[in-house]
Design a protein around this motif. Structure first.
Motif, PDB file in Angstrom:
ATOM      1  N   LEU A 104      40.825  26.705  59.224  1.00  9.82           N
ATOM      2  CA  LEU A 104      39.919  27.852  59.044  1.00  9.82           C
ATOM      3  C   LEU A 104      40.663  29.048  58.458  1.00  9.82           C
ATOM      4  CD1 LEU A 104      37.622  27.655  62.207  1.00  9.82           C
ATOM      5  CD2 LEU A 104      37.019  27.145  59.839  1.00  9.82           C
ATOM      6  N   GLU A 105      41.919  29.179  58.824  1.00  6.65           N
ATOM      7  CA  GLU A 105      42.747  30.245  58.243  1.00  6.65           C
ATOM      8  C   GLU A 105      42.867  30.049  56.734  1.00  6.65           C
ATOM      9  OE1 GLU A 105      46.858  31.176  59.593  1.00  6.65           O
ATOM     10  OE2 GLU A 105      45.895  31.265  61.561  1.00  6.65           O
ATOM     11  N   THR A 106      43.037  28.788  56.354  1.00  8.77           N
ATOM     12  CA  THR A 106      43.124  28.444  54.917  1.00  8.77           C
ATOM     13  C   THR A 106      41.835  28.839  54.200  1.00  8.77           C
ATOM     14  OG1 THR A 106      44.543  26.574  55.461  1.00  8.77           O
ATOM     15  CG2 THR A 106      43.459  26.516  53.315  1.00  8.77           C
ATOM     16  N   VAL A 107      40.698  28.504  54.841  1.00  9.11           N
ATOM     17  CA  VAL A 107      39.389  28.849  54.271  1.00  9.11           C
ATOM     18  C   VAL A 107      39.274  30.372  54.118  1.00  9.11           C
ATOM     19  CG1 VAL A 107      36.887  28.758  54.641  1.00  9.11           C
ATOM     20  CG2 VAL A 107      38.304  26.795  55.256  1.00  9.11           C
ATOM     21  N   ALA A 108      39.636  31.073  55.224  1.00  5.05           N
ATOM     22  CA  ALA A 108      39.531  32.536  55.218  1.00  5.05           C
ATOM     23  C   ALA A 108      40.403  33.129  54.115  1.00  5.05           C
ATOM     24  CB  ALA A 108      39.918  33.096  56.582  1.00  5.05           C
ATOM     25  N   LEU A 109      41.594  32.563  53.945  1.00  5.88           N
ATOM     26  CA  LEU A 109      42.533  33.078  52.943  1.00  5.88           C
ATOM     27  C   LEU A 109      41.922  33.002  51.537  1.00  5.88           C
ATOM     28  CD1 LEU A 109      45.462  34.106  52.665  1.00  5.88           C
ATOM     29  CD2 LEU A 109      46.141  31.759  52.174  1.00  5.88           C
ATOM     30  N   THR A 110      41.339  31.843  51.227  1.00  5.52           N
ATOM     31  CA  THR A 110      40.711  31.688  49.902  1.00  5.52           C
ATOM     32  C   THR A 110      39.535  32.654  49.734  1.00  5.52           C
ATOM     33  OG1 THR A 110      41.380  29.380  49.777  1.00  5.52           O
ATOM     34  CG2 THR A 110      39.556  30.029  48.369  1.00  5.52           C
ATOM     35  N   TYR A 111      38.691  32.754  50.763  1.00  8.62           N
ATOM     36  CA  TYR A 111      37.515  33.627  50.669  1.00  8.62           C
ATOM     37  C   TYR A 111      37.912  35.092  50.526  1.00  8.62           C
ATOM     38  CZ  TYR A 111      34.758  29.597  52.190  1.00  8.62           C
ATOM     39  OH  TYR A 111      34.168  28.367  52.271  1.00  8.62           O
ATOM     40  N   ILE A 112      38.937  35.486  51.291  1.00  9.77           N
ATOM     41  CA  ILE A 112      39.375  36.891  51.206  1.00  9.77           C
ATOM     42  C   ILE A 112      39.918  37.173  49.806  1.00  9.77           C
ATOM     43  CG2 ILE A 112      41.121  38.546  52.044  1.00  9.77           C
ATOM     44  CD1 ILE A 112      40.658  37.266  54.858  1.00  9.77           C
ATOM     45  N   ARG A 113      40.681  36.217  49.278  1.00  8.36           N
ATOM     46  CA  ARG A 113      41.211  36.380  47.914  1.00  8.36           C
ATOM     47  C   ARG A 113      40.067  36.585  46.921  1.00  8.36           C
ATOM     48  NH1 ARG A 113      45.450  31.412  48.276  1.00  8.36           N
ATOM     49  NH2 ARG A 113      47.269  32.602  48.922  1.00  8.36           N
ATOM     50  N   ILE A 114      39.051  35.725  47.037  1.00 14.18           N
ATOM     51  CA  ILE A 114      37.916  35.800  46.093  1.00 14.18           C
ATOM     52  C   ILE A 114      37.214  37.157  46.213  1.00 14.18           C
ATOM     53  CG2 ILE A 114      35.649  34.835  45.515  1.00 14.18           C
ATOM     54  CD1 ILE A 114      36.700  32.110  46.543  1.00 14.18           C
ATOM     55  N   LEU A 115      36.852  37.509  47.444  1.00 12.35           N
ATOM     56  CA  LEU A 115      36.040  38.717  47.640  1.00 12.35           C
ATOM     57  C   LEU A 115      36.817  39.984  47.293  1.00 12.35           C
ATOM     58  CD1 LEU A 115      34.124  37.735  50.896  1.00 12.35           C
ATOM     59  CD2 LEU A 115      33.257  37.762  48.557  1.00 12.35           C
ATOM     60  N   LEU A 116      38.096  40.001  47.661  1.00  6.54           N
ATOM     61  CA  LEU A 116      38.909  41.190  47.387  1.00  6.54           C
ATOM     62  C   LEU A 116      39.100  41.382  45.880  1.00  6.54           C
ATOM     63  CD1 LEU A 116      40.308  43.205  49.336  1.00  6.54           C
ATOM     64  CD2 LEU A 116      42.444  42.033  48.849  1.00  6.54           C
ATOM     65  N   ALA A 117      39.483  40.304  45.214  1.00  6.14           N
ATOM     66  CA  ALA A 117      39.737  40.424  43.765  1.00  6.14           C
ATOM     67  C   ALA A 117      38.437  40.729  43.014  1.00  6.14           C
ATOM     68  CB  ALA A 117      40.368  39.145  43.243  1.00  6.14           C
ATOM     69  N   LEU A 118      37.336  40.118  43.467  1.00  4.79           N
ATOM     70  CA  LEU A 118      36.044  40.411  42.817  1.00  4.79           C
ATOM     71  C   LEU A 118      35.659  41.874  43.022  1.00  4.79           C
ATOM     72  CD1 LEU A 118      33.513  37.475  43.351  1.00  4.79           C
ATOM     73  CD2 LEU A 118      34.501  38.298  41.220  1.00  4.79           C
ATOM     74  N   SER A 119      35.925  42.389  44.220  1.00  7.91           N
ATOM     75  CA  SER A 119      35.579  43.791  44.496  1.00  7.91           C
ATOM     76  C   SER A 119      36.368  44.721  43.585  1.00  7.91           C
ATOM     77  CB  SER A 119      35.865  44.144  45.962  1.00  7.91           C
ATOM     78  OG  SER A 119      35.132  43.306  46.796  1.00  7.91           O
ATOM     79  N   ILE A 120      37.652  44.408  43.391  1.00  4.64           N
ATOM     80  CA  ILE A 120      38.477  45.250  42.506  1.00  4.64           C
ATOM     81  C   ILE A 120      37.941  45.154  41.070  1.00  4.64           C
ATOM     82  CG2 ILE A 120      40.789  45.579  41.527  1.00  4.64           C
ATOM     83  CD1 ILE A 120      41.881  44.415  44.203  1.00  4.64           C
ATOM     84  N   SER A 121      37.643  43.918  40.651  1.00  4.46           N
ATOM     85  CA  SER A 121      37.132  43.720  39.294  1.00  4.46           C
ATOM     86  C   SER A 121      35.814  44.474  39.095  1.00  4.46           C
ATOM     87  CB  SER A 121      36.929  42.227  39.047  1.00  4.46           C
ATOM     88  OG  SER A 121      36.497  42.008  37.740  1.00  4.46           O
ATOM     89  N   PHE A 122      34.938  44.382  40.112  1.00  6.67           N
ATOM     90  CA  PHE A 122      33.640  45.061  40.038  1.00  6.67           C
ATOM     91  C   PHE A 122      33.821  46.579  39.964  1.00  6.67           C
ATOM     92  CE2 PHE A 122      30.341  47.253  42.538  1.00  6.67           C
ATOM     93  CZ  PHE A 122      29.305  47.130  41.627  1.00  6.67           C
ATOM     94  N   SER A 123      34.714  47.120  40.810  1.00  7.02           N
ATOM     95  CA  SER A 123      34.931  48.577  40.818  1.00  7.02           C
ATOM     96  C   SER A 123      35.406  49.054  39.452  1.00  7.02           C
ATOM     97  CB  SER A 123      35.963  48.968  41.877  1.00  7.02           C
ATOM     98  OG  SER A 123      35.574  48.459  43.117  1.00  7.02           O
ATOM     99  N   LEU A 124      36.337  48.301  38.878  1.00  7.37           N
ATOM    100  CA  LEU A 124      36.835  48.685  37.546  1.00  7.37           C
ATOM    101  C   LEU A 124      35.722  48.603  36.506  1.00  7.37           C
ATOM    102  CD1 LEU A 124      40.330  46.930  37.440  1.00  7.37           C
ATOM    103  CD2 LEU A 124      39.894  49.381  37.368  1.00  7.37           C
ATOM    104  N   ALA A 125      34.957  47.498  36.554  1.00  4.98           N
ATOM    105  CA  ALA A 125      33.878  47.310  35.571  1.00  4.98           C
ATOM    106  C   ALA A 125      32.813  48.392  35.728  1.00  4.98           C
ATOM    107  CB  ALA A 125      33.257  45.930  35.723  1.00  4.98           C
ATOM    108  N   LEU A 126      32.512  48.765  36.973  1.00  2.00           N
ATOM    109  CA  LEU A 126      31.502  49.815  37.208  1.00  2.00           C
ATOM    110  C   LEU A 126      31.990  51.138  36.620  1.00  2.00           C
ATOM    111  CD1 LEU A 126      28.774  50.535  38.592  1.00  2.00           C
ATOM    112  CD2 LEU A 126      30.087  51.142  40.623  1.00  2.00           C
ATOM    113  N   GLY A 127      33.238  51.461  36.912  1.00  4.29           N
ATOM    114  CA  GLY A 127      33.805  52.708  36.397  1.00  4.29           C
ATOM    115  C   GLY A 127      33.781  52.745  34.874  1.00  4.29           C
TER     116      GLY A 127
END
Lengths: 265, 256
Positions: free
Chosen positions: A69-92
């Motif tokens: 489950l830690e492995t699952v969480a690690l992948t999901y956190i990577r996806i959501l965090l990087a997407l959030s950064i990408s989205f913030s930059l794209a929005l700006g």
């Protein structure tokens, strides 16, 4: 007390009846496929066609094991965090481009270039450029998702209805007020669509990056399954990924229903 | 008495891709305080340009415009909250509730509700939509939405109200109800109204004075429906003749 005549008070609110219908066609196809798989598992070795029972046991093992489950969480956190950064930059950048046509002109070829580069190339570039695994994966998601976020936001800004824009403009708002009262709320449909598209794409990219250059995460587990000829584990991890994409899409759809209630015409 | 809207020899020319279109040419008229004036004219006669100039959304090419004693283009801050407009179509923000739509001008103009004669909720009550404050625009009928637009325009208690084909999209029965309610609300508040419309009937029913625009905003006639300009039938005929006889607007002004 009303000073006016009685308006027509008939609401046009649509009924919120939900009609659940079983998709028999899909159910039959799915049953046929699983039955076919089960039959194949009797004639082929488990590294090609493991039985449905073995897949279920392995999946359950992943879902009940803290380390998995830690492995699952690690992948999901990577996806959501990087997407959030990408989205913030794209929005700006999208909002900036919406205000200044020069910025839009400058960014257009750049985003077209980003969009044209296959995700696999970004994985290779990231592996060569960055030593840190997290930086590699974040970079690949960021550059892969940026064009889609940016285009959706840019299109959203372009499609703000001119009659609403004129109405707000007549009140002489500041730029910030225009953004807050008009532009950003009208962008919500495009933003949600971009998130839905990018969640699926970012999952694929992340798993690919983990698989090719990672030492952790679901992609790494898939590589281990391949190296150990464990098809049951490969399928179980794939099922976990599917569950993630479907459940996050459900969350986005729920937000869509809640935030875009105004579109239910 | 000082007029609240004054046009002095106003011209407006649009230049695009090397071609010039004269939308208004030396237009002059005045609207007195508390007066309800309708401008009627053919498509392309410069009615909407006139409205945009009064709203200060563009500067005149020549001449002077005064709204409440100020130039609306260069001195708009002095007019904030004192000038409002009801547009063609309701133009409600679809994601905002009815009440929040009425509040929009207050938020942009940074007006505190406590300082108002009537709060947004009270305005909704006045236009007969007290029970629909939380509804979204798409849940209302066209007539109800236009009532919200009226409440939104009047919430800041403006001295001058502009209306641009504000009731043209409604069916006749609904339109007539809303027009008479609008007239009652603005007359009761002593507001000055400049109403732009295609409909001669609407103008006769609402206006103290009707200005007929010919091509390029040339004033070709002025009528006072309530002040002995003959019986209604003759007045209607006379205005219609003025609109018909007006020199046809230039093709480019009609978008041809």
């Amino acid at each position: 007390m009303s000073l006016t005549s009685s308006p027509d008070l008939t609401l046009t609110r649509s009924s919120r009846l939900k009609i659940w219908r079983v998709n028999y066609e899909a159910l039959i196809l799915f049953s046929l496929l699983t039955a076919g798989w089960q039959i194949a598992s009797r004639y082929y070795p488990p590294y090609l066609f493991p039985s449905l029972g073995a897949i279920a046991r392995t999946t359950l093992g992943i879902l009940t094991d803290a380390q998995a489950l830690e492995t699952v969480a690690l992948t999901y956190i990577r996806i959501l965090l990087a997407l959030s950064i990408s989205f913030s930059l794209a929005l700006g950048f999208g909002l900036w481009a919406g205000i200044h046509s020069r910025i839009e002109r400058a960014l257009l070829p750049f985003t077209q270039l980003l969009q044209g580069v296959p995700a696999l190339c970004w994985v290779i570039f990231a592996t060569l450029w960055f030593k840190n695994i997290e930086t590699r994966i974040a970079f690949v998601i960021l550059v892969s998702a940026f064009p889609s976020f940016y285009y959706q936001i840019r299109e959203g800004i372009r499609s703000v209805p001119s009659d609403l824009s004129d109405m707000v403009r007549a009140l002489r708002p500041t730029r910030l007020q225009v953004m807050r009262k008009l532009t950003v709320p009208s962008l919500v449909p495009q933003i949600l669509t971009a998130w839905q598209l990018n969640l699926g794409a970012a999952t694929k990219v992340t798993v690919m990056a983990e698989l090719l250059s990672g030492i952790s995460g679901i992609g790494y587990q898939l590589r281990l399954a391949q190296e150990l000829f464990r098809m049951d584990r490969a399928i179980a991890w794939t099922l976990v990924l599917i569950v993630f994409v479907l459940s996050t899409n459900l969350v986005v759809s729920a937000l869509d229903r809640r935030w875009l209630r105004w579109r239910n015409r | 008495m000082t007029s609240q809207i004054r046009f002095e020899g106003v011209s407006k020319t649009f230049e695009r891709d090397g071609s010039r279109t004269v939308a208004l040419e030396k237009v002059s008229f005045e609207v007195a305080p508390g007066e309800y004036v309708c401008i009627v004219g053919r498509t392309g006669s410069g009615k909407s340009t006139t409205l945009n100039l009064i709203l200060g959304l563009m500067a005149p090419s020549a001449g002077r415009i005064h709204v409440l004693g100020h130039d609306p283009y260069s001195d708009f801050p002095q007019l904030k909250g004192r000038l409002a407009c009801i547009f063609q179509g309701d133009r409600l923000l679809p994601w905002r509730s009815v009440l929040d739509n009425v509040r929009l001008p207050l938020e942009i103009l940074k007006v505190r509700e406590a300082s108002l004669r009537l709060t947004p909720a009270e305005w909704l009550e006045l236009v007969g939509l007290k029970d629909f404050a939380k509804a979204l625009p798409h849940e209302l009928s066209g007539g109800m939405r236009q009532r919200v637009a009226i409440a939104r325009a009047l919430v800041c208690d403006p001295q001058v109200v502009l209306a641009d084909e504000a009731f043209g999209h409604l069916d006749e029965v609904t339109g007539n109800h809303i027009k008479s309610d609008f007239k009652r609300l603005v007359s009761g508040g002593g507001k000055t109204v400049l109403h732009i419309t295609h409909s001669i009937e609407e103008a006769i029913g609402l206006a103290d004075r009707i200005i007929v625009f010919g091509a390029r905003g040339r004033v070709t006639g002025c009528f006072s429906p309530g002040a002995g300009d003959g019986d209604a039938q003759r007045l209607r005929r006379s205005i219609y003749d003025h609109v018909q006889d007006a020199e046809a607007p230039p093709a480019e002004a009609m978008g041809i």
